[in-house]
Enzyme design. Sequence first.
Site, PDB file in Angstrom:
ATOM      1  N   SER A   1      61.207  20.931 116.497  1.00  0.00           N
ATOM      2  CA  SER A   1      59.856  21.386 116.860  1.00  0.00           C
ATOM      3  C   SER A   1      59.052  20.240 117.476  1.00  0.00           C
ATOM      4  N   LYS A   2      59.246  19.030 116.969  1.00  0.00           N
ATOM      5  CA  LYS A   2      58.537  17.884 117.567  1.00  0.00           C
ATOM      6  C   LYS A   2      59.104  17.585 118.959  1.00  0.00           C
TER       7      LYS A   2
ATOM      8  N   TYR B   1      69.071  11.577  97.674  1.00  0.00           N
ATOM      9  CA  TYR B   1      69.931  12.574  98.313  1.00  0.00           C
ATOM     10  C   TYR B   1      71.285  11.930  98.664  1.00  0.00           C
TER      11      TYR B   1
ATOM     12  N   THR C   1      57.647  11.515 116.732  1.00  0.00           N
ATOM     13  CA  THR C   1      58.545  10.867 115.780  1.00  0.00           C
ATOM     14  C   THR C   1      59.835  10.397 116.445  1.00  0.00           C
ATOM     15  N   ASP C   2      60.495   9.437 115.801  1.00  0.00           N
ATOM     16  CA  ASP C   2      61.811   8.990 116.291  1.00  0.00           C
ATOM     17  C   ASP C   2      62.894  10.041 116.005  1.00  0.00           C
ATOM     18  N   GLU C   3      62.564  11.032 115.150  1.00  0.00           N
ATOM     19  CA  GLU C   3      63.606  11.998 114.763  1.00  0.00           C
ATOM     20  C   GLU C   3      64.039  12.882 115.931  1.00  0.00           C
TER      21      GLU C   3
ATOM     22  N   LEU D   1      59.561  10.226 100.566  1.00  0.00           N
ATOM     23  CA  LEU D   1      60.351   9.389  99.652  1.00  0.00           C
ATOM     24  C   LEU D   1      59.521   8.348  98.891  1.00  0.00           C
TER      25      LEU D   1
ATOM     26  N   ALA E   1      50.336  18.415 112.642  1.00  0.00           N
ATOM     27  CA  ALA E   1      51.710  18.924 112.647  1.00  0.00           C
ATOM     28  C   ALA E   1      52.112  19.301 111.231  1.00  0.00           C
ATOM     29  N   GLU E   2      53.124  20.136 111.135  1.00  0.00           N
ATOM     30  CA  GLU E   2      53.909  20.233 109.907  1.00  0.00           C
ATOM     31  C   GLU E   2      54.901  19.086 109.991  1.00  0.00           C
ATOM     32  N   SER E   3      55.007  18.289 108.909  1.00  0.00           N
ATOM     33  CA  SER E   3      55.674  16.992 109.068  1.00  0.00           C
ATOM     34  C   SER E   3      56.843  16.725 108.129  1.00  0.00           C
TER      35      SER E   3
ATOM     36  N   PRO F   1      70.818  19.210 103.821  1.00  0.00           N
ATOM     37  CA  PRO F   1      71.690  19.745 104.883  1.00  0.00           C
ATOM     38  C   PRO F   1      71.362  19.093 106.230  1.00  0.00           C
TER      39      PRO F   1
ATOM     40  N   TYR G   1      62.323  20.505 111.844  1.00  0.00           N
ATOM     41  CA  TYR G   1      61.158  19.640 112.112  1.00  0.00           C
ATOM     42  C   TYR G   1      61.362  18.851 113.406  1.00  0.00           C
TER      43      TYR G   1
ATOM     44  N   ASN H   1      56.795   6.151 108.421  1.00  0.00           N
ATOM     45  CA  ASN H   1      55.613   5.422 107.946  1.00  0.00           C
ATOM     46  C   ASN H   1      55.555   5.433 106.422  1.00  0.00           C
TER      47      ASN H   1
HETATM   48  P1  NAD Z   1      50.823  15.030 107.247  1.00  0.00           P
HETATM   49  O1  NAD Z   1      51.661  16.219 106.948  1.00  0.00           O
HETATM   50  O2  NAD Z   1      50.444  14.096 106.152  1.00  0.00           O
HETATM   51  O3  NAD Z   1      49.444  15.496 107.938  1.00  0.00           O
HETATM   52  C1  NAD Z   1      49.404  16.501 108.905  1.00  0.00           C
HETATM   53  C2  NAD Z   1      47.945  16.954 109.021  1.00  0.00           C
HETATM   54  O4  NAD Z   1      47.881  17.964 110.033  1.00  0.00           O
HETATM   55  C3  NAD Z   1      47.378  17.572 107.742  1.00  0.00           C
HETATM   56  O5  NAD Z   1      46.076  17.079 107.506  1.00  0.00           O
HETATM   57  C4  NAD Z   1      47.340  19.064 108.043  1.00  0.00           C
HETATM   58  O6  NAD Z   1      46.296  19.745 107.354  1.00  0.00           O
HETATM   59  C5  NAD Z   1      47.108  19.046 109.548  1.00  0.00           C
HETATM   60  N1  NAD Z   1      47.565  20.279 110.198  1.00  0.00           N
HETATM   61  C6  NAD Z   1      48.752  20.921 110.012  1.00  0.00           C
HETATM   62  N2  NAD Z   1      48.807  22.015 110.796  1.00  0.00           N
HETATM   63  C7  NAD Z   1      47.646  22.052 111.497  1.00  0.00           C
HETATM   64  C8  NAD Z   1      47.125  22.936 112.468  1.00  0.00           C
HETATM   65  N3  NAD Z   1      47.810  24.017 112.874  1.00  0.00           N
HETATM   66  N4  NAD Z   1      45.919  22.672 113.002  1.00  0.00           N
HETATM   67  C9  NAD Z   1      45.194  21.590 112.586  1.00  0.00           C
HETATM   68  N5  NAD Z   1      45.633  20.737 111.644  1.00  0.00           N
HETATM   69  C10 NAD Z   1      46.862  20.960 111.117  1.00  0.00           C
HETATM   70  O7  NAD Z   1      51.596  14.281 108.419  1.00  0.00           O
HETATM   71  P2  NAD Z   1      51.647  12.732 108.782  1.00  0.00           P
HETATM   72  O8  NAD Z   1      52.756  12.105 108.068  1.00  0.00           O
HETATM   73  O9  NAD Z   1      50.286  12.166 108.687  1.00  0.00           O
HETATM   74  O10 NAD Z   1      52.081  12.835 110.322  1.00  0.00           O
HETATM   75  C11 NAD Z   1      51.097  12.913 111.346  1.00  0.00           C
HETATM   76  C12 NAD Z   1      51.804  12.997 112.696  1.00  0.00           C
HETATM   77  O11 NAD Z   1      52.628  11.845 112.871  1.00  0.00           O
HETATM   78  C13 NAD Z   1      52.724  14.213 112.826  1.00  0.00           C
HETATM   79  O12 NAD Z   1      52.613  14.703 114.124  1.00  0.00           O
HETATM   80  C14 NAD Z   1      54.112  13.647 112.575  1.00  0.00           C
HETATM   81  O13 NAD Z   1      55.084  14.389 113.261  1.00  0.00           O
HETATM   82  C15 NAD Z   1      53.957  12.256 113.150  1.00  0.00           C
HETATM   83  N6  NAD Z   1      54.842  11.224 112.557  1.00  0.00           N
HETATM   84  C16 NAD Z   1      54.905  11.072 111.201  1.00  0.00           C
HETATM   85  C17 NAD Z   1      55.713  10.062 110.673  1.00  0.00           C
HETATM   86  C18 NAD Z   1      55.785   9.806 109.189  1.00  0.00           C
HETATM   87  O14 NAD Z   1      56.589   8.977 108.756  1.00  0.00           O
HETATM   88  N7  NAD Z   1      54.970  10.436 108.364  1.00  0.00           N
HETATM   89  C19 NAD Z   1      56.463   9.246 111.538  1.00  0.00           C
HETATM   90  C20 NAD Z   1      56.371   9.453 112.914  1.00  0.00           C
HETATM   91  C21 NAD Z   1      55.547  10.448 113.416  1.00  0.00           C
HETATM   92  P1  TYD Z   2      61.378  11.466 103.973  1.00  0.00           P
HETATM   93  O1  TYD Z   2      60.329  10.606 103.346  1.00  0.00           O
HETATM   94  O2  TYD Z   2      61.383  12.919 103.669  1.00  0.00           O
HETATM   95  O3  TYD Z   2      61.315  11.184 105.549  1.00  0.00           O
HETATM   96  P2  TYD Z   2      62.351  11.661 106.731  1.00  0.00           P
HETATM   97  O4  TYD Z   2      63.214  12.720 106.238  1.00  0.00           O
HETATM   98  O5  TYD Z   2      61.386  12.121 107.769  1.00  0.00           O
HETATM   99  O6  TYD Z   2      63.089  10.422 107.133  1.00  0.00           O
HETATM  100  O7  TYD Z   2      62.783  10.891 103.552  1.00  0.00           O
HETATM  101  C1  TYD Z   2      63.165   9.559 103.836  1.00  0.00           C
HETATM  102  C2  TYD Z   2      64.615   9.426 103.430  1.00  0.00           C
HETATM  103  O8  TYD Z   2      64.721   9.556 102.016  1.00  0.00           O
HETATM  104  C3  TYD Z   2      65.504  10.499 104.046  1.00  0.00           C
HETATM  105  O9  TYD Z   2      66.778   9.925 104.364  1.00  0.00           O
HETATM  106  C4  TYD Z   2      65.673  11.498 102.893  1.00  0.00           C
HETATM  107  C5  TYD Z   2      65.595  10.630 101.655  1.00  0.00           C
HETATM  108  N1  TYD Z   2      65.018  11.277 100.454  1.00  0.00           N
HETATM  109  C6  TYD Z   2      65.701  11.205  99.226  1.00  0.00           C
HETATM  110  O10 TYD Z   2      66.797  10.603  99.146  1.00  0.00           O
HETATM  111  N2  TYD Z   2      65.132  11.790  98.145  1.00  0.00           N
HETATM  112  C7  TYD Z   2      63.949  12.462  98.208  1.00  0.00           C
HETATM  113  O11 TYD Z   2      63.495  13.029  97.162  1.00  0.00           O
HETATM  114  C8  TYD Z   2      63.250  12.521  99.458  1.00  0.00           C
HETATM  115  C9  TYD Z   2      61.934  13.241  99.585  1.00  0.00           C
HETATM  116  C10 TYD Z   2      63.814  11.896 100.560  1.00  0.00           C
END
Ligand code: NAD
Ligand code: TYD
Length: 359
Positions: A167-168, A221, A138-140, A204, A87-89, A297, A164, A194
């Site tokens: 799209s999820k 922010y 995601t919980d979002e 963050l 995903a784009e995350s 925003p 984001y 995570n």
């Molecule tokens: P990340 O951005 O670190 O990694 C995403 C990976 O997907 C990358 O390796 C990227 O190259 C790959 N990717 C992107 N577009 C692709 C495509 N079109 N085809 C194949 N590979 C592609 O994201 P993450 O934080 O590891 O999150 C992984 C999943 O978990 C996502 O689906 C995200 O929505 C979900 N998630 C993330 C969090 C979080 O806190 N990071 C929390 C809940 C759910």
């Molecule tokens: P982030 O790690 O981008 O995760 P998400 O937006 O998916 O929750 O951000 C976590 C929280 O931290 C979110 O409330 C936005 C805030 N934040 C800042 O205050 N400063 C920053 O530079 C970033 C990247 C996030």
Amino acid sequence: MEFAQQPILVTGGAGFIGANFVNDWLAGENTPVVTLDKLTYAGNPDNLSDWRGDARHEFVRADIGDVAAVNALLARVRPRAIVNFAAESHVDRSIHGPEDFITTNIVGTFRLLECARAYWSGLADAEQAAFRFLHVSTDEVYGSLQPGTAPFREINPFEPNSPYAASKAASDHLVRAWHHTYGLPVITTNCSNNYGPYQFPEKLIPLVIHHALVGKALPIYGDGRQVRDWLYVGDHCAAVRTVLRKGRLGETYNIGGWNEQANIDVVHMICDLLDAERPRGDGISYRDQVTHVADRPGHDRRYAIDAGKIFHELGWKPRESFATGLRKTIRWYLDNVAWVERVVSGDYRDWLAQNYAAR
Ligand code: NAD
Ligand code: TYD
């Protein structure tokens, strides 16, 4: 070979959570893994370097939306499951440029589902019954909570607020529909924020650790009172393995840390841990680098997960506390400065300019 011994296919396995998942899987389970990843800016093959030359792991560079490549891979590998992390995350990137989020998270998931359906339809009955498509979300998708209200449950309506999250949410709906309409054996997980090793320093916690160490501002922010529920990545990976093994088909499972924290408190905790582990040369606390900047925003005020269903049905609960998980994470970043240096090259600097310069 028995179908149960076939590999699992992990998409997005070179990213933060996917790489932790692949690494944990290969360290603890017997079946092999094939990782499919497009290697966007967020994907990094170094995250899987432990398995170079190991016959239990294969890396394939491809897009989940490339139907020909995915079909060929499924036919060759015959996986017993697909775990979709790709995903784009990043919320801020989705605000600056939503199109990639639509392309990968919605169209890409749709195409992956169609490839999975074609592959699954061709399996023998027993193999069809054993196959799983696990979609990681995601919980979002649930939107924002008011202070003091009940945490998100699986029955909450979807109210996504960022490109984001929207799209999820759309991808979650597609996965659900492919189960109800076509019978594809799917399960979806919705997890909270995570943190842990290999997280790209745009998010963050790793951003604050990295910026603290290189003497940059720690951007908060708005008022920093937004609340997130933080879960150590290893606990998330364990939850996904549990759901893959025991989850009920067509169900969704919320995964969270029972760990609500305001952003400003998280940043202060990181500063205090760094003050102890790697004090600044001038004796001043890293808290001195905290800077309030313009808010995001549409910034969601509070996320919180009720992880009761996965606990009562499947017996999963987090093992790390925030204190132990954060300490481990900080030590990992201190021990892996070379990894950070490699990922904060040219593109990363362009992103900082785009996201922070105008704030
Ligand atoms: P990340 O951005 O670190 O990694 C995403 C990976 O997907 C990358 O390796 C990227 O190259 C790959 N990717 C992107 N577009 C692709 C495509 N079109 N085809 C194949 N590979 C592609 O994201 P993450 O934080 O590891 O999150 C992984 C999943 O978990 C996502 O689906 C995200 O929505 C979900 N998630 C993330 C969090 C979080 O806190 N990071 C929390 C809940 C759910
Ligand atoms: P982030 O790690 O981008 O995760 P998400 O937006 O998916 O929750 O951000 C976590 C929280 O931290 C979110 O409330 C936005 C805030 N934040 C800042 O205050 N400063 C920053 O530079 C970033 C990247 C996030």
